[in-house]
Design a protein around this motif. Structure first.
Motif, PDB file in Angstrom:
ATOM      1  N   UNK A  80      31.337  -8.098  -0.089  1.00 49.37           N
ATOM      2  CA  UNK A  80      32.780  -8.254  -0.264  1.00 49.37           C
ATOM      3  C   UNK A  80      33.324  -7.333  -1.345  1.00 49.37           C
ATOM      4  N   UNK A  81      32.500  -6.998  -2.303  1.00 47.66           N
ATOM      5  CA  UNK A  81      32.870  -5.993  -3.302  1.00 47.66           C
ATOM      6  C   UNK A  81      31.591  -5.352  -3.820  1.00 47.66           C
ATOM      7  N   UNK A  82      31.738  -4.222  -4.503  1.00 47.65           N
ATOM      8  CA  UNK A  82      30.599  -3.416  -4.924  1.00 47.65           C
ATOM      9  C   UNK A  82      30.342  -3.649  -6.403  1.00 47.65           C
ATOM     10  N   UNK A  83      29.081  -3.930  -6.738  1.00 52.13           N
ATOM     11  CA  UNK A  83      28.701  -4.178  -8.134  1.00 52.13           C
ATOM     12  C   UNK A  83      27.726  -3.093  -8.570  1.00 52.13           C
ATOM     13  N   UNK A  84      28.129  -2.339  -9.574  1.00 49.71           N
ATOM     14  CA  UNK A  84      27.322  -1.209 -10.037  1.00 49.71           C
ATOM     15  C   UNK A  84      26.864  -1.434 -11.467  1.00 49.71           C
ATOM     16  N   UNK A  85      25.740  -0.829 -11.812  1.00 48.65           N
ATOM     17  CA  UNK A  85      25.230  -0.847 -13.179  1.00 48.65           C
ATOM     18  C   UNK A  85      25.389   0.553 -13.778  1.00 48.65           C
ATOM     19  N   UNK A  86      26.008   0.624 -14.928  1.00 47.07           N
ATOM     20  CA  UNK A  86      26.143   1.893 -15.652  1.00 47.07           C
ATOM     21  C   UNK A  86      25.572   1.692 -17.047  1.00 47.07           C
ATOM     22  N   UNK A  87      24.406   2.238 -17.282  1.00 55.95           N
ATOM     23  CA  UNK A  87      23.708   2.105 -18.565  1.00 55.95           C
ATOM     24  C   UNK A  87      23.441   3.513 -19.088  1.00 55.95           C
ATOM     25  N   UNK A  88      24.345   4.057 -19.892  1.00 53.08           N
ATOM     26  CA  UNK A  88      24.202   5.456 -20.336  1.00 53.08           C
ATOM     27  C   UNK A  88      22.851   5.769 -20.967  1.00 53.08           C
ATOM     28  N   UNK A  89      22.287   4.829 -21.692  1.00 51.08           N
ATOM     29  CA  UNK A  89      20.979   5.048 -22.326  1.00 51.08           C
ATOM     30  C   UNK A  89      19.884   5.275 -21.295  1.00 51.08           C
ATOM     31  N   UNK A  90      19.938   4.575 -20.155  1.00 49.86           N
ATOM     32  CA  UNK A  90      18.870   4.621 -19.158  1.00 49.86           C
ATOM     33  C   UNK A  90      19.109   5.662 -18.071  1.00 49.86           C
ATOM     34  N   UNK A  91      20.152   6.451 -18.158  1.00 50.46           N
ATOM     35  CA  UNK A  91      20.377   7.467 -17.134  1.00 50.46           C
ATOM     36  C   UNK A  91      19.192   8.433 -17.067  1.00 50.46           C
ATOM     37  N   UNK A  92      18.983   9.051 -15.899  1.00 53.19           N
ATOM     38  CA  UNK A  92      17.934  10.067 -15.792  1.00 53.19           C
ATOM     39  C   UNK A  92      18.149  11.174 -16.817  1.00 53.19           C
ATOM     40  N   UNK A  93      19.395  11.478 -17.090  1.00 58.26           N
ATOM     41  CA  UNK A  93      19.758  12.370 -18.192  1.00 58.26           C
ATOM     42  C   UNK A  93      20.547  11.531 -19.188  1.00 58.26           C
ATOM     43  N   UNK A  94      19.857  10.958 -20.178  1.00 52.98           N
ATOM     44  CA  UNK A  94      20.509  10.008 -21.085  1.00 52.98           C
ATOM     45  C   UNK A  94      21.757  10.584 -21.737  1.00 52.98           C
ATOM     46  N   UNK A  95      22.740   9.721 -21.915  1.00 57.27           N
ATOM     47  CA  UNK A  95      24.027  10.123 -22.479  1.00 57.27           C
ATOM     48  C   UNK A  95      24.096   9.633 -23.918  1.00 57.27           C
ATOM     49  N   UNK A  96      24.408  10.509 -24.833  1.00 57.66           N
ATOM     50  CA  UNK A  96      24.481  10.100 -26.233  1.00 57.66           C
ATOM     51  C   UNK A  96      25.724   9.245 -26.470  1.00 57.66           C
ATOM     52  N   UNK A  97      25.713   8.431 -27.513  1.00 53.06           N
ATOM     53  CA  UNK A  97      26.782   7.448 -27.711  1.00 53.06           C
ATOM     54  C   UNK A  97      28.188   8.029 -27.715  1.00 53.06           C
ATOM     55  N   UNK A  98      28.360   9.189 -28.305  1.00 53.64           N
ATOM     56  CA  UNK A  98      29.720   9.728 -28.405  1.00 53.64           C
ATOM     57  C   UNK A  98      30.307  10.096 -27.042  1.00 53.64           C
ATOM     58  N   UNK A  99      29.454  10.319 -26.056  1.00 52.55           N
ATOM     59  CA  UNK A  99      29.926  10.667 -24.714  1.00 52.55           C
ATOM     60  C   UNK A  99      29.767   9.525 -23.717  1.00 52.55           C
ATOM     61  N   UNK A 100      29.265   8.379 -24.178  1.00 55.52           N
ATOM     62  CA  UNK A 100      28.924   7.297 -23.254  1.00 55.52           C
ATOM     63  C   UNK A 100      30.147   6.746 -22.534  1.00 55.52           C
ATOM     64  N   UNK A 101      31.228   6.525 -23.263  1.00 55.29           N
ATOM     65  CA  UNK A 101      32.409   5.947 -22.634  1.00 55.29           C
ATOM     66  C   UNK A 101      33.008   6.896 -21.597  1.00 55.29           C
ATOM     67  N   UNK A 102      33.019   8.175 -21.913  1.00 60.22           N
ATOM     68  CA  UNK A 102      33.494   9.166 -20.951  1.00 60.22           C
ATOM     69  C   UNK A 102      32.647   9.127 -19.688  1.00 60.22           C
ATOM     70  N   UNK A 103      31.350   8.986 -19.852  1.00 62.80           N
ATOM     71  CA  UNK A 103      30.445   8.905 -18.704  1.00 62.80           C
ATOM     72  C   UNK A 103      30.757   7.681 -17.849  1.00 62.80           C
ATOM     73  N   UNK A 104      30.982   6.538 -18.489  1.00 62.96           N
ATOM     74  CA  UNK A 104      31.300   5.319 -17.747  1.00 62.96           C
ATOM     75  C   UNK A 104      32.585   5.514 -16.943  1.00 62.96           C
ATOM     76  N   UNK A 105      33.611   6.082 -17.566  1.00 59.87           N
ATOM     77  CA  UNK A 105      34.883   6.285 -16.876  1.00 59.87           C
ATOM     78  C   UNK A 105      34.726   7.233 -15.691  1.00 59.87           C
ATOM     79  N   UNK A 106      33.943   8.287 -15.876  1.00 62.37           N
ATOM     80  CA  UNK A 106      33.734   9.242 -14.789  1.00 62.37           C
ATOM     81  C   UNK A 106      32.977   8.618 -13.619  1.00 62.37           C
TER      82      UNK A 106
END
Length: 539
Positions: A200-226
């Motif tokens: 009925x709806x899509x549930x996604x996990x976004x964990x910047x630390x665990x990405x295949x190419x980890x995202x550093x904290x200062x860019x994490x929120x931008x990554x989530x929004x993208x």
């Protein structure tokens, strides 16, 4: 040859520099993690929804098939959580968690109810039937039913089989009007877009630390929004919920993504500010630290909680955050090390000179601060008494080695003639231990920490001995030379795996270079002597 031009006089300044830098680095590291870090505040400490797993008390683990969490514990947990959260997400119907909706209702909370899907078809059907019964009994409490969590990521079911379980639940609770979804890492929705047709709806996990190419904290929120925007574009007209997002407070750094308390606070504060400004349903992982996860994911797995294992908040949502409020203990450990090293060399005349005592003070402070760092890592990483005992024994061996080496170094820098060198068998043992752990980091290092405080003591000590042992020339064994060549290569691979972005990986390379350097220096001296002797014999 004049004293000013002797081999010892040429290398002594280098040895003093190493000792001073080691002591000052230890003092600075402890000081800087005790500084308050200013962070942006959140408008409120209230959070929409949080993952709830009650396995945070000693001995509790869902890996035990007979585990059971009492309704009394769930009641106490939800009563406390209701003060800051509107909703909790669960992952299973087993272990007593089927009671969560009825208890959450008492405290005005909603539930994202999980139905665990794994490899076992019998266990899966049991979960499905329990989930259907609970959803029919408490439809007004449920925000949704999540059938399966990261099943495709783990490869435990095919998309077709997983869709069958989801459809079974969806059809069975259709009359309750409770929506049904499936939760997985966002990339897997792109790999299997057909899964969107059965939810009925899509549930996604976004964990910047665990990405295949980890995202550093200062860019994490931008990554989530993208990522969120990309998923909305990929599935137009469908509701998309972030089912998991968060940051770990302790554990191994991945590239520039450092697991730290400050970074967890930074990420959650920034994410909550962002989520409050857009129309985006979300769930934060997780309510409590989960010690059992360290068995599967290393140190970092146990520290995603907003609350610690004592159910205390790990940080505030307003004001500065301090990484280590007890940072002064590191300085006290350094001071204790300095006193211990002095006492260990008090009765011999060659250690009573000013230069010898300064050497022992510097070496002792550096060793104490480093071992305190290692103890702090052990505090978060050790899972049981066996690991505590093993780590403690290794630290005691490192301390004993450091004291023995410091006494030799102090006598040498104090002007005493070179006595017999430290035991080469102990040197060999540390070379072997570092090589073995280096191999583990290269081939199985995803969840392994860097034991920098442990290996720094023998690495720095043997490097100083090699620099100062100018009176004797002994060829290292073939095995020692082999490991000395291998160590920097292994450490360089570790640095490359983090594409040069992880400071702990570079420090690990430094430790490996120091210990291998102790062999390479002796090897070079012996090779030069052999060449000189061969030339003299030829003439």
């Amino acid at each position: 040859m004049s004293p000013s031009s002797s081999p010892l006089s040429r290398v002594a300044p280098i040895a003093w520099l190493i000792l001073v830098v080691a002591a000052m680095s230890g003092a600075y590291w402890w000081w800087q993690i005790g500084r308050p870090v200013p962070l942006a505040d959140t408008p409120t400490a209230h959070i929409a929804c949080v993952s709830y797993a009650p396995f945070y008390r000693p001995g509790q683990t869902p890996l035990d098939p007979h585990a059971f969490v009492s309704p009394a514990q769930i009641d106490a947990d939800l009563r406390a959580l209701s003060e800051r959260f509107d909703c909790v997400r669960t992952y299973s119907q087993g272990f007593g968690l089927s009671a969560v909706p009825s208890i959450a209702q008492r405290y005005g909370m909603k539930v994202l109810m999980g139905v665990w899907i794994g490899r076992d078809p019998v266990a899966n059907q049991r979960e499905v039937q329990m989930g259907i019964a609970t959803a029919k009994a408490y439809p007004e409490v449920l925000r949704g039913v999540i059938v399966g969590n990261e099943v495709l990521l783990r490869g435990e079911q095919s998309p077709t089989a997983l869709a069958g379980y989801i459809t079974q639940v969806r059809n069975a609770i259709h009359d309750t009007h409770v929506p049904v979804t499936y939760a997985d890492v966002w990339e897997f929705w792109l790999h299997y877009p057909q899964m969107a047709d059965v939810v009925d709806y899509i549930t996604i996990h976004i964990l910047p630390y665990w990405e295949d190419e980890p995202v550093e904290p200062k860019d994490a929120l931008k990554h989530v929004a993208e990522v969120y925007g990309r998923m909305k574009t990929q599935f137009p007209g469908r509701s998309v919920m972030i089912g998991e997002t968060g940051w770990p407070s302790h554990g191994k750094q991945r590239r520039a993504a450092a697991a730290s308390l400050v970074n967890e606070a930074r990420y959650l504060r920034e994410f909550l500010r962002y989520a409050g400004s857009v129309d985006m349903p979300y769930n934060v992982i997780e309510a409590f630290d989960q010690p059992w996860k360290r068995e599967q994911e290393g140190t970092v797995g146990g520290y995603w909680g907003i609350f610690d294992v004592n159910a205390h908040p790990k940080f505030s949502m307003q004001g500065p955050v301090v990484e280590e409020p007890r940072w002064l203990l590191g300085w006290w450990a350094g001071a204790a090390g300095a006193v211990l090293f002095l006492l260990a060399a008090w009765w011999r005349a060659e250690w009573r000179g000013v230069r010898s005592r300064v050497t022992l003070l510097l070496a002792g402070f550096a060793s104490g601060a480093a071992l305190a760092w290692q103890f702090r890592q052990m505090w978060y990483a050790s899972r049981n008494q066996l690991e505590w005992v093993f780590a403690g024994v290794m630290c005691l061996l490192a301390l004993g080695t450091a004291i023995a080496l410091a006494r030799w170094i102090a006598a040498r820098l104090g002007g005493a003639p070179s006595t017999h060198a430290p035991d080469r068998r102990v040197h060999f043992a540390w070379l072997f231990a570092l090589t073995f752990y280096g191999l583990l980091l290269v081939f199985d290092g995803r969840y392994r920490d860097f034991p920098l405080g442990l290996f720094w003591l023998p690495a720095a000590g043997y490097l100083l001995v090699a620099l100062l042992d100018t009176d004797r020339v002994a060829m290292p064994s073939v095995e020692q030379r082999f490991m000395a060549c291998l160590l920097p290569l292994l450490a360089a691979v570790v640095v490359a795996q983090d594409v040069g972005l992880s400071p702990p990986a570079w420090l690990w390379l430094g430790v490996n270079l120091a210990l291998s350097g102790s062999v390479l220096i002796a090897w070079r001296r012996a090779a030069r002597l052999q060449a000189y002797q061969a030339q003299a014999a030829y003439q």
